[in-house]
Design an enzyme around this catalytic site. Structure first.
Site, PDB file in Angstrom:
ATOM      1  N   CYS A   1       0.801  -1.218   0.000  1.00  0.00           N
ATOM      2  CA  CYS A   1       0.000   0.000   0.000  1.00  0.00           C
ATOM      3  C   CYS A   1       0.841   1.278   0.000  1.00  0.00           C
ATOM      4  CB  CYS A   1      -0.933   0.003   1.205  1.00  0.00           C
ATOM      5  SG  CYS A   1      -2.164  -1.318   1.168  1.00  0.00           S
ATOM      6  N   VAL A   2       2.085   1.186   0.450  1.00  0.00           N
ATOM      7  CA  VAL A   2       2.933   2.378   0.497  1.00  0.00           C
ATOM      8  C   VAL A   2       3.514   2.710  -0.875  1.00  0.00           C
ATOM      9  CG1 VAL A   2       5.236   1.405   0.962  1.00  0.00           C
ATOM     10  CG2 VAL A   2       4.539   3.519   2.092  1.00  0.00           C
TER      11      VAL A   2
END
Length: 355
Positions: free
Chosen positions: A139-140
């Protein structure tokens, strides 16, 4: 400073109400009344109303194994990648042959050659285009990808760089896994892609773009948190690792990092005029909002994105950046913005923007 010339987000072709997905997954994945109750409760509290999926819902009943799912990732992902990249370049008014670097990120499929390599000839990228495919950021990846674009353009200030994110989270569905983390993932994640085009400070058109500038970035790993978030990879593919401690880790670490990062630039959270935060889920967003003392409006676009399309992993923060730039009214010119996301590691990535 790096200038963001355009952001374009696309969604997978099959749109469903959350209730339809809940019903389908209950039939596919829950073998007992207790499991059905847990799944339905998690779906009801996920703050997600609709999602887009790579396949029609009925096709997720098929048990094709990891190889079949990955073939679908390449097929559907390549189509979404082309749509996202072509849309972003068109919005920026730049030709594919002007692109000097493509950074691509995904954590929901594997491709070698990577997606941007397969895409190059189809969209007209130069044969000498530089490529950096990244797997594992999760997700980063949208925030970290933008930060790495900025690093490159600092050293190549006349160049054009593109960030491409493709995430087909639904293809990682583990039908035989009735654990709570797998049920949470089934309640939150959707499918989509996004592309961001940026130019360096010496690019001849850098002054023509109304998009924000990247002023600074920060990457942070939090030791001892490796099992908070990620994948276990086995014969059946990707199995989610999702620790219940994630919201508390956000409270303990991310809020403090945001404050210290802003302080380095003589800023405090109330000074930020646009928050572009990854929609990790309602509990994560509550923890972020509480730890920074933000009012409900600060994360309004993030919560709206979670409701409308779910969590798109690395592509989410780029969709929210696009929504922020299109919002009426837009952030005031010259004001600070903060783009942030969290991912496996456990880690965070912060990008300070100037509108």
């Amino acid at each position: 400073m790096t200038t963001i010339a355009a952001v374009h987000g696309v969604l997978a072709p099959h749109r469903y109400e959350q209730g339809e997905i809940t019903e389908a997954l209950t039939a596919m994945c829950a073998a007992s009344d207790a499991q059905r109750g847990v799944l339905q409760r998690l779906h009801a509290t996920a703050a997600v109303s609709t999602r887009h999926l790579a396949l029609p819902l009925e096709r997720y009943r098929e048990s094709g194994g990891f190889g079949r799912a990955n073939d679908l990732f390449i097929d559907v992902g390549l189509r979404l990648a082309e749509e996202a990249l072509s849309g972003a370049l068109a919005a920026a008014g730049l030709a594919p042959e002007e692109v000097d670097l493509v950074v691509s990120t995904s954590v929901t499929g594997i491709a070698a050659p990577s997606l941007e390599a397969r895409l190059a000839g189809r969209v007209g990228l130069r044969p000498d285009v530089k490529r950096v495919p990244i797997f594992g950021l999760g997700c980063v990846g949208g925030a970290a990808g933008l930060a790495r674009l900025h690093d490159y353009l600092q050293g190549h200030p006349g160049h054009v760089a593109v960030l491409l994110s493709v995430e087909l989270c639904s293809l990682t569905l583990q039908r035989a896994d009735t654990s709570v983390p797998n049920m949470v993932a089934g309640a939150l994640f959707g499918d989509g892609a996004a592309a961001l085009v940026a130019v360096g400070r010496h690019h001849p058109r850098s002054g023509d773009f109304a998009g924000p500038r990247v002023a600074a970035t920060r990457s942070r790993l939090y030791p001892g948190t490796e099992r908070a978030l990620g994948w276990d990879i086995g014969d059946s593919g990707f199995t989610i690792v999702l620790g219940a401690e994630l919201p508390e880790l956000v409270r303990l670490h991310v809020g403090e990092d945001v404050r210290s990062f802003l302080a380095e630039h003589d800023l405090k959270p109330p000074d930020v005029t646009g928050w572009v935060a990854h929609p990790g889920g309602p509990k994560v967003l509550d923890a972020l909002q509480e730890s920074l003392g933000l009012d409900a409006r600060a994360l309004e676009l993030t919560r709206r994105s979670l409701a409308e399309v779910g969590n798109l992993s690395s592509a989410s923060v780029l969709h929210i950046l696009r929504d922020t730039l299109a919002h009426d009214p837009p952030p005031p010119p010259g004001g600070p913005g903060l783009l942030l996301a969290m991912g496996p590691g456990f880690c965070s990535e912060l990008v300070l923007l100037r509108w």
